[in-house]
Design an enzyme around this catalytic site. Sequence first.
Site, PDB file in Angstrom:
ATOM      1  N   LYS A   1       0.837  -1.209   0.000  1.00 59.44           N
ATOM      2  CA  LYS A   1       0.000   0.000   0.000  1.00 59.44           C
ATOM      3  C   LYS A   1       0.867   1.253   0.000  1.00 59.44           C
ATOM      4  CE  LYS A   1      -3.714  -0.539   2.469  1.00 59.44           C
ATOM      5  NZ  LYS A   1      -4.308  -0.811   3.792  1.00 59.44           N
TER       6      LYS A   1
ATOM      7  N   ARG B   1      -3.169   3.235   8.586  1.00 61.04           N
ATOM      8  CA  ARG B   1      -3.498   2.076   7.749  1.00 61.04           C
ATOM      9  C   ARG B   1      -2.339   1.102   7.715  1.00 61.04           C
ATOM     10  NH1 ARG B   1      -4.722   4.694   2.025  1.00 61.04           N
ATOM     11  NH2 ARG B   1      -5.944   2.779   1.790  1.00 61.04           N
TER      12      ARG B   1
ATOM     13  N   GLY C   1      -8.427  -7.268   4.315  1.00 65.43           N
ATOM     14  CA  GLY C   1      -9.261  -7.457   5.491  1.00 65.43           C
ATOM     15  C   GLY C   1      -8.540  -8.058   6.675  1.00 65.43           C
TER      16      GLY C   1
ATOM     17  N   MET D   1      -5.926  -6.778   8.375  1.00 69.65           N
ATOM     18  CA  MET D   1      -5.534  -5.859   9.435  1.00 69.65           C
ATOM     19  C   MET D   1      -6.422  -4.630   9.426  1.00 69.65           C
ATOM     20  SD  MET D   1      -1.521  -6.463   9.635  1.00 69.65           S
ATOM     21  CE  MET D   1      -1.346  -7.289   8.104  1.00 69.65           C
TER      22      MET D   1
ATOM     23  N   ARG E   1      -3.522  -1.439  -6.442  1.00 65.48           N
ATOM     24  CA  ARG E   1      -2.686  -2.646  -6.391  1.00 65.48           C
ATOM     25  C   ARG E   1      -3.092  -3.536  -7.553  1.00 65.48           C
ATOM     26  NH1 ARG E   1      -5.791  -4.679  -1.042  1.00 65.48           N
ATOM     27  NH2 ARG E   1      -7.806  -4.970  -2.010  1.00 65.48           N
TER      28      ARG E   1
ATOM     29  N   HIS F   1     -16.540  -8.641   1.475  1.00 68.72           N
ATOM     30  CA  HIS F   1     -15.496  -9.519   2.007  1.00 68.72           C
ATOM     31  C   HIS F   1     -15.613 -10.924   1.422  1.00 68.72           C
ATOM     32  CE1 HIS F   1     -13.869 -12.372   5.012  1.00 68.72           C
ATOM     33  NE2 HIS F   1     -12.870 -11.506   5.020  1.00 68.72           N
TER      34      HIS F   1
ATOM     35  N   ARG G   1       1.222 -46.679  -7.205  1.00 69.46           N
ATOM     36  CA  ARG G   1       1.240 -47.451  -5.962  1.00 69.46           C
ATOM     37  C   ARG G   1       0.496 -48.762  -6.193  1.00 69.46           C
ATOM     38  NH1 ARG G   1      -0.809 -42.418  -4.957  1.00 69.46           N
ATOM     39  NH2 ARG G   1       0.346 -41.022  -3.583  1.00 69.46           N
TER      40      ARG G   1
ATOM     41  N   ARG H   1       5.928 -48.625  -8.013  1.00 66.71           N
ATOM     42  CA  ARG H   1       6.495 -48.886  -6.696  1.00 66.71           C
ATOM     43  C   ARG H   1       5.976 -50.208  -6.166  1.00 66.71           C
ATOM     44  NH1 ARG H   1       4.949 -45.180  -1.706  1.00 66.71           N
ATOM     45  NH2 ARG H   1       3.033 -46.368  -1.877  1.00 66.71           N
TER      46      ARG H   1
ATOM     47  N   GLU I   1      13.487 -41.917   0.890  1.00 66.04           N
ATOM     48  CA  GLU I   1      12.478 -41.406   1.818  1.00 66.04           C
ATOM     49  C   GLU I   1      12.872 -41.616   3.274  1.00 66.04           C
ATOM     50  OE1 GLU I   1       8.763 -43.446   1.094  1.00 66.04           O
ATOM     51  OE2 GLU I   1       9.792 -45.264   0.479  1.00 66.04           O
TER      52      GLU I   1
ATOM     53  N   SER J   1      13.742 -41.440  -6.578  1.00 60.70           N
ATOM     54  CA  SER J   1      12.540 -40.607  -6.479  1.00 60.70           C
ATOM     55  C   SER J   1      12.355 -40.255  -5.013  1.00 60.70           C
ATOM     56  CB  SER J   1      11.323 -41.354  -7.019  1.00 60.70           C
ATOM     57  OG  SER J   1      10.174 -40.565  -6.831  1.00 60.70           O
TER      58      SER J   1
ATOM     59  N   GLY K   1      10.622 -39.557  -1.869  1.00 63.20           N
ATOM     60  CA  GLY K   1       9.294 -39.710  -1.267  1.00 63.20           C
ATOM     61  C   GLY K   1       9.236 -38.756  -0.092  1.00 63.20           C
ATOM     62  N   THR K   2       8.857 -37.521  -0.378  1.00 61.57           N
ATOM     63  CA  THR K   2       8.999 -36.503   0.667  1.00 61.57           C
ATOM     64  C   THR K   2       7.916 -36.576   1.740  1.00 61.57           C
ATOM     65  OG1 THR K   2       7.998 -34.979  -0.904  1.00 61.57           O
ATOM     66  CG2 THR K   2      10.380 -34.845  -0.624  1.00 61.57           C
ATOM     67  N   ASN K   3       6.875 -37.379   1.512  1.00 59.75           N
ATOM     68  CA  ASN K   3       5.908 -37.548   2.613  1.00 59.75           C
ATOM     69  C   ASN K   3       6.574 -38.304   3.757  1.00 59.75           C
ATOM     70  OD1 ASN K   3       4.109 -36.422   0.875  1.00 59.75           O
ATOM     71  ND2 ASN K   3       3.035 -38.329   0.407  1.00 59.75           N
ATOM     72  N   ASP K   4       7.120 -39.493   3.421  1.00 61.54           N
ATOM     73  CA  ASP K   4       7.800 -40.261   4.459  1.00 61.54           C
ATOM     74  C   ASP K   4       9.057 -39.549   4.941  1.00 61.54           C
ATOM     75  OD1 ASP K   4       6.734 -42.685   5.524  1.00 61.54           O
ATOM     76  OD2 ASP K   4       6.692 -43.454   3.476  1.00 61.54           O
TER      77      ASP K   4
ATOM     78  N   CYS L   1       8.077 -37.499  -5.605  1.00 60.02           N
ATOM     79  CA  CYS L   1       6.713 -38.000  -5.788  1.00 60.02           C
ATOM     80  C   CYS L   1       5.858 -37.827  -4.544  1.00 60.02           C
ATOM     81  CB  CYS L   1       6.740 -39.457  -6.232  1.00 60.02           C
ATOM     82  SG  CYS L   1       7.489 -40.563  -5.029  1.00 60.02           S
TER      83      CYS L   1
ATOM     84  N   TYR M   1      12.351 -34.239 -12.647  1.00 54.12           N
ATOM     85  CA  TYR M   1      10.900 -34.119 -12.743  1.00 54.12           C
ATOM     86  C   TYR M   1      10.251 -34.035 -11.365  1.00 54.12           C
ATOM     87  CZ  TYR M   1      10.527 -39.084 -11.485  1.00 54.12           C
ATOM     88  OH  TYR M   1      10.597 -40.275 -10.820  1.00 54.12           O
TER      89      TYR M   1
HETATM   90  P1  ADP Z   1      -7.660  -2.326   3.755  1.00 55.78           P
HETATM   91  O1  ADP Z   1      -6.254  -2.716   3.622  1.00 55.78           O
HETATM   92  O2  ADP Z   1      -8.447  -3.187   4.673  1.00 55.78           O
HETATM   93  O3  ADP Z   1      -8.313  -2.082   2.429  1.00 55.78           O
HETATM   94  P2  ADP Z   1      -7.288   0.528   3.973  1.00 55.78           P
HETATM   95  O4  ADP Z   1      -6.089   1.013   4.677  1.00 55.78           O
HETATM   96  O5  ADP Z   1      -7.241   0.547   2.497  1.00 55.78           O
HETATM   97  O6  ADP Z   1      -7.655  -0.926   4.512  1.00 55.78           O
HETATM   98  O7  ADP Z   1      -8.486   1.392   4.489  1.00 55.78           O
HETATM   99  C1  ADP Z   1      -9.800   1.032   4.273  1.00 55.78           C
HETATM  100  C2  ADP Z   1     -10.579   2.190   3.752  1.00 55.78           C
HETATM  101  O8  ADP Z   1     -10.527   3.295   4.640  1.00 55.78           O
HETATM  102  C3  ADP Z   1     -10.084   2.771   2.451  1.00 55.78           C
HETATM  103  O9  ADP Z   1     -10.553   2.054   1.351  1.00 55.78           O
HETATM  104  C4  ADP Z   1     -10.700   4.137   2.481  1.00 55.78           C
HETATM  105  O10 ADP Z   1     -12.032   4.094   2.035  1.00 55.78           O
HETATM  106  C5  ADP Z   1     -10.655   4.470   3.939  1.00 55.78           C
HETATM  107  N1  ADP Z   1      -9.515   5.352   4.173  1.00 55.78           N
HETATM  108  C6  ADP Z   1      -8.265   5.010   4.509  1.00 55.78           C
HETATM  109  N2  ADP Z   1      -7.483   6.101   4.617  1.00 55.78           N
HETATM  110  C7  ADP Z   1      -8.257   7.152   4.325  1.00 55.78           C
HETATM  111  C8  ADP Z   1      -8.036   8.563   4.246  1.00 55.78           C
HETATM  112  N3  ADP Z   1      -6.836   9.097   4.466  1.00 55.78           N
HETATM  113  N4  ADP Z   1      -9.070   9.342   3.915  1.00 55.78           N
HETATM  114  C9  ADP Z   1     -10.284   8.801   3.679  1.00 55.78           C
HETATM  115  N5  ADP Z   1     -10.569   7.499   3.739  1.00 55.78           N
HETATM  116  C10 ADP Z   1      -9.570   6.683   4.060  1.00 55.78           C
HETATM  117 MG    MG Z   2       6.768 -43.871   1.463  1.00 55.30          MG
HETATM  118 MG    MG Z   3      -7.805  -0.906   1.089  1.00 48.90          MG
END
Ligand code: ADP
Ligand code: MG
Ligand code: MG
Length: 874
Positions: free
Chosen positions: A23, A93, A102, A104, A337, A455, A561, A617, A746, A765, A767-770, A832, A852
């Site tokens: 970001k 942020r 979502g 953090m 992004r 989400h 097998r 095998r 293995e 070959s 056998g990375t499980n074992d 394998c 392979y």
């Molecule tokens: P996430 O990574 O969960 O998308 P963000 O840091 O992008 O979180 O923030 C979530 C939302 O908060 C952004 O999409 C925006 O709508 C709002 N936001 C964040 N910073 C600002 C800001 N400086 N001014 C206005 N809105 C903001």
């Molecule tokens: Mg085995």
């Molecule tokens: Mg965002």
Amino acid sequence: MSKKYVYLFSEGNGSMKPLLGGKGANLAEMTNLGMPVPRGFTITTEACTKYYDDGEVIAPEIQDEIMAYVATLEKQTGKKFGDRENPLLVSVRSGARASMPGMMDTILNLGLNEDVVEVVARKSNNPRWAWDCFRRFIQMYSDVVMEVGKKYFEELIDEMKEKRGVKQDTELTAEDLKELAQQFKAEYKSKIGTDFPSDPIDQMMGAVKAVFRSWNNQRAIVYRRMNDIPGSWGTAVNVQEMVFGNLGDTSGTGVAFTRNPATGERKLFGEFLMNAQGEDVVAGIRTPQTIDQLKEVMPAAYNDFVKICATLESHYRDMQDMEFTIEDKKLFMLQTRNGKRTAAAALKIACDLVDEGVINEKEAVLMIDPKNLDALLHPQFDADALKKAEPIGTGLAASPGAASGKAVFTAEDAKEWVQKGEKVVLVRLETSPEDIEGMAAAQGILTVRGGMTSHAAVVARGMGTCCVAGCGAIKMDEENKRFELGGKTYKEGDWISLDGSTGNIYGEAIKTTDASIGGEFGRIMAWADKYRKLNVRTNADTPRDARQARKFGAEGIGLCRTEHMFFEADRIPAIREMICADTVEQREKALLKLEPMQQSDFEGIYEAMEGLPVTIRYLDPPLHEFVPTEEDDIAQLAKDLGKSVDDIKAIIASLHEFNPMMGHRGCRLAVTYPEIAVMQTKAVIKAAINVKKKHPDWALVPEIMIPLVGEIKELQYVKKIVVDTADALIKESGSDLKYKVGTMIELPRACVTADEIAKEAEFFSFGTNDLTQMTFGFSRDDAGKFLDAYYQKKILESDPFARLDQAGVGKLVKMGVELGRATRPDLKIGICGEHGGDPSSVEFCHNIGLNYVSCSPFRVPIARLAAAQAALKG
Ligand code: ADP
Ligand code: MG
Ligand code: MG
């Protein structure tokens, strides 16, 4: 010079993701491109790592640096924290190197306090708005920074609404909101014991710390494990001047993609909400408008936005996912992004970008996340069955694919039911980050609320899971675990089906059909094949699996097998007879019955592979797996063999082992019962002679693989039996058949003595499980019991059975390769275990020079792409 921990947006750039997070780096890049980005600064990921190294404190020198940058920001904006004329408000942020949607939490409107809110109210001439911002801030800060549950505040809001006799939050007046803010502060004090911080600097430092802490919350840890993100990266923190989308009807906030993230279509795609702030769009609280409608509502801002989208896409040469806010008709960019997309969209976008001349083939190959292909390789609805089915309702086609499963209503239930072997569809009002594990376990996700960027939709697309979102027609009764749709009630456990490509919902199970590789998928795979160095084989035990794998591009079988063939109803009596035999003669008699069956199995497999290499095998599991456990079956077996029930029980008891994984299995079976190896050799060789007669032009060379060898003499002993038997048969038939004898590597001892073993083995070959099991000393079947604790305590970050432990197991593999090739420079080496289909493990295999990888049929395309990416990265 001491290390720099803080960067203004204007000091950074897009290539600084490791340091500034995704970001922060992109905010810097957009700033440099002259786009309207609210000003701010980024505290680096190194500051986060240092925070943890220092025992979860922000070092004084970093605090000083942050203060210096606050002063700079104040100068740039002409605003000041806590000022009575022109107060600065900021967002805090998080932003890791890889985007973790979502995961953090963001804090908005920071800088408000009792005095500042009055200033804001007066200056904006909008006291209701000012107090709304303040109460939101107290709520968010309490929740995110101090971990006081949201629900206490929501209860207070509900009480207030009841007292005033109103239904909507928006009906509350400035006075009401002011009173609520006071109540919130009191709530804060009663929960935390101190006053709500009024000094903006204290607020900011608290928020920065909270972002650092959130790097290690449960949701973030789970997300990282699912996406191979190392815990050591840390997160950056962005502090940014606020802009307001909730100032009234000339303001708003939204999210948009430069192309459709579900289909890949080249058309602006997104949503916005008027008079709203932050996550209101994503949270699905009100139903947003489409981005096209913005054109009518605010044409100037829309036009600016369209221009910026075009610039960003050609600048990043990839589809962009952007967040924006319009404050009183003026557009601000808050994020961009590379957008998450479905597998189908990813393929289309990559091909389109090549055709548009934006990127080349290699870049297209590198652009696709191999793990996402999974969604395309799994069954789709059978067209006929689908035609007959009547939808009971529709929602938004949020993430494509077909899902059929039993309805469950909580993420925990989804997880539990799936562990019990059920297929489930998770039905929720809306999803939240806590639901992530249940969402991953479900076949599909159905939500009542939320749009294409909710989400549920975003996370489902990322996971490649089918999702139908925002079906408002559903009458949900979460408490009693049922819902009503199309005039019928569906309870927990009832079958429902979702079509993530149309949004249709069905109240029944619908038959599904297998996927195939065509169109854009085929184009990308052809490019991948051009650049990869590793061959990709499959693990297949039946002609059916072998054919499926070839459709997906498998270039041979790396692991067949043989024991799976023994479990079939017509064979198990013969294998039990062999196990219960008292003498070699009796055992040979039973094996004679098995031989033609095995031979025809192998003929089928050779035919399916049309001359491609096939590695077979020899019998591997401990024999107790084949004997009956039910009384009835034991009695039947006694009868069949003319023995007493007690005799049979005694034999079964004698097979008991305290640790069967380290017991009488693998080549140890052939050492004690050489006649088993003789029978298997006859079947392998006779089948090959027959098939070769039919297809003289096929380069059929069976590869006989002896399992669980730890000592060269074991291999010498078994190999001699194989060679004597095979050579006699070949000579007798007059065929010119060639074959190879090699071994699984293995056991740790096999790795460290690989130079010796390579004197006998014609191929290896891994056998990375074992090998993982034996190296860690973790039983594969029991590790689930404690791995969760290991993740929580950060002893392990991922399941070593799913992702190769490169530091330990990988080191043994590397040693095995080097020692083996020191003896036999042209030694052919493969892998394998389950890891053969895991992209990061495939990359490792490429890097250490394997020939392979072999994986399950459905992972073959994933491995092909991962192998190409490994080669292109190198
Ligand atoms: P996430 O990574 O969960 O998308 P963000 O840091 O992008 O979180 O923030 C979530 C939302 O908060 C952004 O999409 C925006 O709508 C709002 N936001 C964040 N910073 C600002 C800001 N400086 N001014 C206005 N809105 C903001
Ligand atoms: Mg085995
Ligand atoms: Mg965002």
